[in-house]
Motif scaffolding. Structure first.
Motif, PDB file in Angstrom:
ATOM      1  N   TRP A 197      22.499  45.261   4.188  1.00 52.69           N
ATOM      2  CA  TRP A 197      23.329  44.274   4.884  1.00 52.69           C
ATOM      3  C   TRP A 197      23.935  43.281   3.894  1.00 52.69           C
ATOM      4  O   TRP A 197      25.131  43.001   3.938  1.00 52.69           O
ATOM      5  N   LEU A 198      23.122  42.762   2.980  1.00 53.13           N
ATOM      6  CA  LEU A 198      23.623  41.794   2.004  1.00 53.13           C
ATOM      7  C   LEU A 198      24.651  42.434   1.075  1.00 53.13           C
ATOM      8  O   LEU A 198      25.663  41.809   0.718  1.00 53.13           O
ATOM      9  N   LEU A 199      24.419  43.679   0.697  1.00 52.72           N
ATOM     10  CA  LEU A 199      25.389  44.392  -0.138  1.00 52.72           C
ATOM     11  C   LEU A 199      26.721  44.538   0.602  1.00 52.72           C
ATOM     12  O   LEU A 199      27.796  44.371   0.014  1.00 52.72           O
ATOM     13  N   ALA A 224      30.395  43.120  -0.477  1.00 46.02           N
ATOM     14  CA  ALA A 224      31.546  44.018  -0.602  1.00 46.02           C
ATOM     15  C   ALA A 224      32.737  43.492   0.197  1.00 46.02           C
ATOM     16  O   ALA A 224      33.882  43.559  -0.261  1.00 46.02           O
ATOM     17  N   MET A 225      32.476  42.960   1.393  1.00 47.44           N
ATOM     18  CA  MET A 225      33.570  42.401   2.181  1.00 47.44           C
ATOM     19  C   MET A 225      34.228  41.227   1.461  1.00 47.44           C
ATOM     20  O   MET A 225      35.448  41.067   1.486  1.00 47.44           O
ATOM     21  N   ALA A 226      33.418  40.402   0.822  1.00 52.24           N
ATOM     22  CA  ALA A 226      33.964  39.238   0.120  1.00 52.24           C
ATOM     23  C   ALA A 226      34.817  39.655  -1.073  1.00 52.24           C
ATOM     24  O   ALA A 226      35.931  39.153  -1.280  1.00 52.24           O
ATOM     25  N   VAL A 227      34.313  40.578  -1.866  1.00 54.01           N
ATOM     26  CA  VAL A 227      35.041  41.025  -3.050  1.00 54.01           C
ATOM     27  C   VAL A 227      36.354  41.697  -2.669  1.00 54.01           C
ATOM     28  O   VAL A 227      37.376  41.556  -3.358  1.00 54.01           O
ATOM     29  N   SER A 241      33.976  48.420   4.046  1.00 54.48           N
ATOM     30  CA  SER A 241      32.670  47.747   4.081  1.00 54.48           C
ATOM     31  C   SER A 241      32.328  47.164   5.441  1.00 54.48           C
ATOM     32  O   SER A 241      31.205  46.710   5.663  1.00 54.48           O
ATOM     33  N   ILE A 242      33.268  47.192   6.394  1.00 53.42           N
ATOM     34  CA  ILE A 242      33.043  46.479   7.659  1.00 53.42           C
ATOM     35  C   ILE A 242      32.046  47.203   8.550  1.00 53.42           C
ATOM     36  O   ILE A 242      31.013  46.643   8.947  1.00 53.42           O
ATOM     37  N   ALA A 243      32.336  48.444   8.935  1.00 54.31           N
ATOM     38  CA  ALA A 243      31.480  49.151   9.888  1.00 54.31           C
ATOM     39  C   ALA A 243      30.044  49.326   9.381  1.00 54.31           C
ATOM     40  O   ALA A 243      29.096  49.085  10.143  1.00 54.31           O
ATOM     41  N   PRO A 244      29.814  49.744   8.132  1.00 49.87           N
ATOM     42  CA  PRO A 244      28.422  49.844   7.684  1.00 49.87           C
ATOM     43  C   PRO A 244      27.658  48.526   7.783  1.00 49.87           C
ATOM     44  O   PRO A 244      26.476  48.511   8.142  1.00 49.87           O
ATOM     45  N   THR A 245      28.338  47.425   7.501  1.00 50.40           N
ATOM     46  CA  THR A 245      27.675  46.125   7.613  1.00 50.40           C
ATOM     47  C   THR A 245      27.347  45.801   9.058  1.00 50.40           C
ATOM     48  O   THR A 245      26.260  45.300   9.377  1.00 50.40           O
ATOM     49  N   MET A 246      28.260  46.099   9.975  1.00 51.87           N
ATOM     50  CA  MET A 246      28.015  45.831  11.384  1.00 51.87           C
ATOM     51  C   MET A 246      26.899  46.716  11.944  1.00 51.87           C
ATOM     52  O   MET A 246      26.064  46.259  12.745  1.00 51.87           O
ATOM     53  N   ILE A 247      26.856  47.976  11.530  1.00 49.57           N
ATOM     54  CA  ILE A 247      25.799  48.884  11.993  1.00 49.57           C
ATOM     55  C   ILE A 247      24.432  48.375  11.557  1.00 49.57           C
ATOM     56  O   ILE A 247      23.473  48.332  12.339  1.00 49.57           O
ATOM     57  N   THR A 248      24.335  47.972  10.298  1.00 52.48           N
ATOM     58  CA  THR A 248      23.071  47.449   9.788  1.00 52.48           C
ATOM     59  C   THR A 248      22.694  46.152  10.490  1.00 52.48           C
ATOM     60  O   THR A 248      21.509  45.882  10.734  1.00 52.48           O
TER      61      THR A 248
END
Length: 412
Positions: free
Chosen positions: A279-281, A285-288, A312-319
């Motif tokens: 999640w933090l990764l 990634a979204m910020a960069v 990077s959006i969907a993987p972060t939301m899934i997590t």
């Protein structure tokens, strides 16, 4: 569709609520950007357009968790239909006020009412959790829902902006209201898959936001929502500066397409490590990915940069959904999921409003500084709250139980 996704729909009723959920969710991607397009078409005031879009998002941020909390107590059918009727009535008022050039305060009042719209995505995810809690299929189901979210954001802006620019300014928000009515009333008619309510007297009072882990997720997604809100408004303005305002819908669709592709692949993978690290990764990634937008010079370059940013959006939301299950009691799962949407909505309100002011003052290119700053804030909040995410509450939600079951199978 890959076999893990096909297997999800073996459960009776799953196809029906998925279709209804898609129709009920697509207004999320249409209404805000449709209001921006409509108001900018009618008045040329991007500051007002951004402020109205922000008002809808902020109102949803306030009302959404309360609606979902009532859903957890009384069930989806009893709560969603009245809430949707309020939102639809407010949408009609907004369209009339915009068309007849009524005072601005009426526009804002109508946008407050529109914010009563229920979080349909949380309702659908709660139905999947009731079907597959404690099994690997739940990860696949959450991945599928993230893909559906992004499909909505691929086609929603295209439809909304396209209709408002090619037909009449109010067409986009009008169609969004129609989709909302059909989706919610169809969903609530499907009683067999509706999660059982948890009356207050059986689970005690309080709110899901008492969870320290959920507090971190919500705070981080306020900054993440500011990224999304700012990108939407600035992209419309940038496309207009380039002389192709209607192309903004295609560019924003490419942004969502990147997330859609990543979400589809992510759902086919299975991870053994701690979800909070992934999640933090993803937040980093979204910020960069916002940095290249500062160098944008034309629409093709912008489309490429946004596609990469969307990965990077969907993987972060899934997590994030997996982490919510670890930190929120089962009886408050719908509310917990909605609180994350609330954080996003509050961030969208902030990002779209600030971006509108920056555009009016310095132009669209300067506006891309807003999502870059928001991304940096998201990373800072994520790092500061990381320890809270490493300590899930015992006995809560499907992910914890799923991990326990895997350990027991290994021992056996």
């Amino acid at each position: 569709m890959p076999s893990p996704y096909r297997a999800l729909f073996a459960a009776p009723g799953s196809k029906g609520f998925s279709v209804a959920g898609f129709l009920g969710r697509i207004p999320l991607s249409m209404m805000g950007i449709g209001v921006v397009t409509m108001i900018s078409q009618l008045t040329g005031r991007y500051g007002l357009a951004g402020a109205l879009s922000a008002t809808i998002a902020l109102s949803a941020a306030v009302a959404g968790p309360q609606v979902s909390r009532l859903v957890d107590q009384y069930g989806q059918r009893r709560v969603l239909r009245p809430a949707t009727l309020v939102s639809l009535a407010a949408a009609v008022l907004l369209l009339c006020a915009a068309h007849y050039r009524w005072p601005d305060w009426i526009l804002f009042a109508a946008c407050v009412g529109i914010g009563c719209v229920p979080s349909v995505g949380a309702m659908i995810r709660a139905r999947w959790a009731a079907l597959y809690r404690g099994t690997p299929q739940l990860h696949t189901a959450y991945s599928f829902e993230s893909v559906v979210d992004e499909v909505c954001f691929i086609f929603g802006p295209i439809i909304s902006i396209g209709l408002s620019t090619a037909w009449f300014p109010e067409a986009g928000p009008l169609l969004a209201a129609c989709f909302l009515a059909v989706g919610v009333f169809s969903l609530t008619a499907q009683r067999a898959t509706e999660p059982a309510p948890h009356p207050r007297e059986r689970r005690g009072g309080g709110t899901a936001m008492r969870s320290r882990g959920l507090q971190v997720l919500v705070a981080t997604f306020v900054a993440t929502g500011a990224i999304f809100g700012a990108v939407d408004v600035v992209t419309v303005a940038f496309a207009e500066e380039e002389g192709h305002k209607a192309a903004a819908s295609v560019v924003l669709a490419v942004y969502a397409a990147g997330s859609c592709v990543a979400g589809m692949v992510y759902g086919l993978l299975h991870f053994a490590g701690a979800p909070e690290r992934r999640w933090l990764l993803g937040v980093c990634a979204m910020a960069v990915s916002m940095i290249p937008l500062l160098l944008v010079g034309n629409l093709p370059f912008l489309a490429v940069a946004l596609f990469v940013a969307g990965l990077s959006i969907a993987p972060t939301m899934i997590t994030t959904m997996s982490l919510i299950e670890e930190h929120v009691p089962r009886a408050q799962l719908t509310e917990g999921m909605t609180w994350v949407s609330t954080g996003l909505a509050a961030g969208v309100a902030l990002g779209s409003s600030v971006a509108g002011w920056v555009i009016d003052a310095a132009g669209a290119r300067a506006g891309y500084g807003v999502p870059a700053v928001a991304g940096a804030v998201a990373v800072a909040v994520g790092f500061l709250g990381f320890r809270r995410l490493k300590r899930p509450a015992p006995g809560r939600g499907g992910s914890v139980e799923q991990h326990s079951e895997r350990k027991e199978r290994h021992v056996a």
